[in-house]
Structure formats: structure tokens, C-alpha cells
Design an enzyme around this catalytic site. Structure first.
Site, mmCIF file in Angstrom:
data_model
loop_
_atom_site.group_PDB
_atom_site.id
_atom_site.type_symbol
_atom_site.label_atom_id
_atom_site.label_comp_id
_atom_site.label_asym_id
_atom_site.label_seq_id
_atom_site.Cartn_x
_atom_site.Cartn_y
_atom_site.Cartn_z
ATOM 1 N N GLY A 149 47.900 79.184 84.992
ATOM 2 C CA GLY A 149 49.153 78.437 85.074
ATOM 3 C C GLY A 149 50.319 79.406 85.032
ATOM 4 N N GLN A 193 58.818 82.356 83.725
ATOM 5 C CA GLN A 193 58.000 83.572 83.674
ATOM 6 C C GLN A 193 58.252 84.503 84.854
ATOM 7 O OE1 GLN A 193 54.198 81.241 82.780
ATOM 8 N NE2 GLN A 193 53.832 83.138 81.675
ATOM 9 N N CYS A 214 48.537 84.008 77.546
ATOM 10 C CA CYS A 214 49.705 83.764 78.394
ATOM 11 C C CYS A 214 49.960 85.023 79.207
ATOM 12 C CB CYS A 214 50.908 83.466 77.499
ATOM 13 S SG CYS A 214 52.450 83.211 78.401
ATOM 14 N N LEU A 215 50.291 84.865 80.478
ATOM 15 C CA LEU A 215 50.544 86.035 81.324
ATOM 16 C C LEU A 215 51.735 86.846 80.839
ATOM 17 C CD1 LEU A 215 49.909 84.437 84.847
ATOM 18 C CD2 LEU A 215 48.444 86.058 83.646
ATOM 19 N N HIS A 271 51.106 73.953 77.552
ATOM 20 C CA HIS A 271 51.569 75.345 77.499
ATOM 21 C C HIS A 271 52.730 75.560 78.479
ATOM 22 C CE1 HIS A 271 50.636 79.841 77.206
ATOM 23 N NE2 HIS A 271 51.404 79.782 78.276
ATOM 24 N N GLU A 272 52.574 75.031 79.708
ATOM 25 C CA GLU A 272 53.612 75.258 80.735
ATOM 26 C C GLU A 272 54.872 74.443 80.440
ATOM 27 O OE1 GLU A 272 52.971 77.788 82.353
ATOM 28 O OE2 GLU A 272 50.788 77.808 82.175
ATOM 29 N N HIS A 283 56.879 76.302 78.039
ATOM 30 C CA HIS A 283 57.656 77.387 78.670
ATOM 31 C C HIS A 283 59.020 76.861 79.143
ATOM 32 C CE1 HIS A 283 55.329 81.046 78.750
ATOM 33 N NE2 HIS A 283 54.285 80.489 79.318
HETATM 34 NI NI NI Z 1 52.332 81.240 79.459
#
Ligand code: NI
Length: 186
Positions: free
Chosen positions: A46, A51, A88-89, A130-131, A134
Site C-alpha cells: 500500500g 509518502q 511501512c515503506l 494504515h493508509e 497516513h
Molecule cells: Ni505506510
């Protein structure tokens, strides 16, 4: 379409609430395409617009072999919870047990401005939560137990990516994440 650098924790864009999308135009469709391409290349499960440095309420996912995107989401969560590791990226190589609702129903719009509803359990539910976080300027370490959050902060302060960004004063970014949740970050 183009792959965009992924912002790391420490970049203020990740802790700033994103704005509602108003114009469902060509620019928005390019943003969805860029997010999708960047997520697939990372690879991640995701990716949310902040991000890649864009403060708009847009995210994409790639869960159970299905790609999706959602704009201006609102969430309905089950009271039943799930256990599981999350990454998380924007936090390379970090992963911690993160409590989430077992089921999520997300309402929002597709890139053409049509209303859509996405319902998921387990990983998809985790990803939707999670998204959406963000988009509210919340990162997954905010969801950890007090003890784990302390450990995570220690790991972050000692990480190469965080220190490199701090010492150069540059916006931290990467194109390929070493890894995360089930081998794929969110
Ligand atoms: Ni993330």
C-alpha cells in the site's frame, strides 16, 4: 506515469494531515498512476500520497493480487481486533506487532469521482487502516504499545536512513525499501 521517491519518517509531510481531493481531474489520475507504479516497484502492499510528498487524501493498495485506489476515504471498523506485524515503506526494515480492527469498510471515491465502498478483513483491513492513518498524519508507530514505540524509536534513531537524512539535512527518501510486512511495506 513515473516512479517517485518515497519519503522517510522525519519528513514533515508524513505527520501533516492531507487535504480532501476536490478536483477529479487528469492530474489526480496521474497521481493514482504514480502511486501505483511507485508501490509496485518498492514493492509495497500500500502507498499513500503523503509518502511521495503529496498532501492529498489518496491511497493505493496491492493486496491478495488485487490493485485498488481510494480517494477521500472514511472508515467503519469492527470492534473485533487482529494481531500481526506491520511495516511501512517510510520506515525501512522496521516491523512491529500493531493492533488493528479485523474488518474495515472504507467509503470514498474512485479517480473518476464515482462513490465506491471497499470491504476487507485481515491484510486488506490492516492496509485500509494504515493508509487512512497516513492521510491523517498518523504513522504506524503511533499505534504501537508504549514499550514497542520506545523500541521502534530507538531502532529509528540508530538506523542508517534516519541518520543519513538528519546529517545531510535533506529530505530522506528511497526508491527501494529493503522490506516489511510479509515482505511488503504499507
Ligand atoms: Ni505506510
Amino acid at each position: 506515469m513515473s516512479i517517485q521517491p518515497i519519503r522517510f519518517f522525519g519528513d514533515p509531510v508524513l505527520t501533516t494531515p492531507a487535504l480532501q481531493v476536490v478536483d477529479f481531474d487528469k492530474e489526480l489520475r496521474t497521481l493514482v498512476a504514480d502511486l501505483t507504479e511507485t508501490m509496485l516497484e518498492a514493492p509495497g502492499a500500500g502507498l499513500a500520497a503523503p509518502q511521495i510528498g503529496v498532501g492529498l487524501r489518496v491511497f493505493v493498495w496491492d493486496v491478495d493480487d488485487a490493485l485498488g485506489h481510494l480517494i477521500n476515504p472514511t472508515l467503519d471498523l469492527s470492534s473485533e481486533m487482529q494481531e500481526g506485524e506491520e511495516g511501512c515503506l517510510s520506515f525501512p526494515a522496521l516491523s512491529y506487532e500493531t493492533p488493528r480492527a479485523f474488518r474495515a469498510v472504507a467509503k470514498g471515491f474512485n479517480m473518476y469521482g464515482e462513490p465506491i465502498t471497499v470491504e476487507g478483513t485481515e491484510l486488506l483491513a490492516r492496509c485500509l487502516q494504515h493508509e487512512t492513518d497516513h492521510l491523517d498524519g498518523i504513522v504506524f508507530i503511533d499505534r504501537l504499545s508504549k514499550e514497542d514505540r520506545k523500541l521502534a524509536m530507538k531502532e529509528i534513531r540508530e538506523s542508517e536512513w534516519f541518520n543519513a537524512a538528519q546529517s545531510s539535512g535533506e529530505t530522506p527518501s528511497i526508491k527501494v525499501s529493503p522490506h516489511d510486512i510479509f515482505g511488503r511495506g504499507l
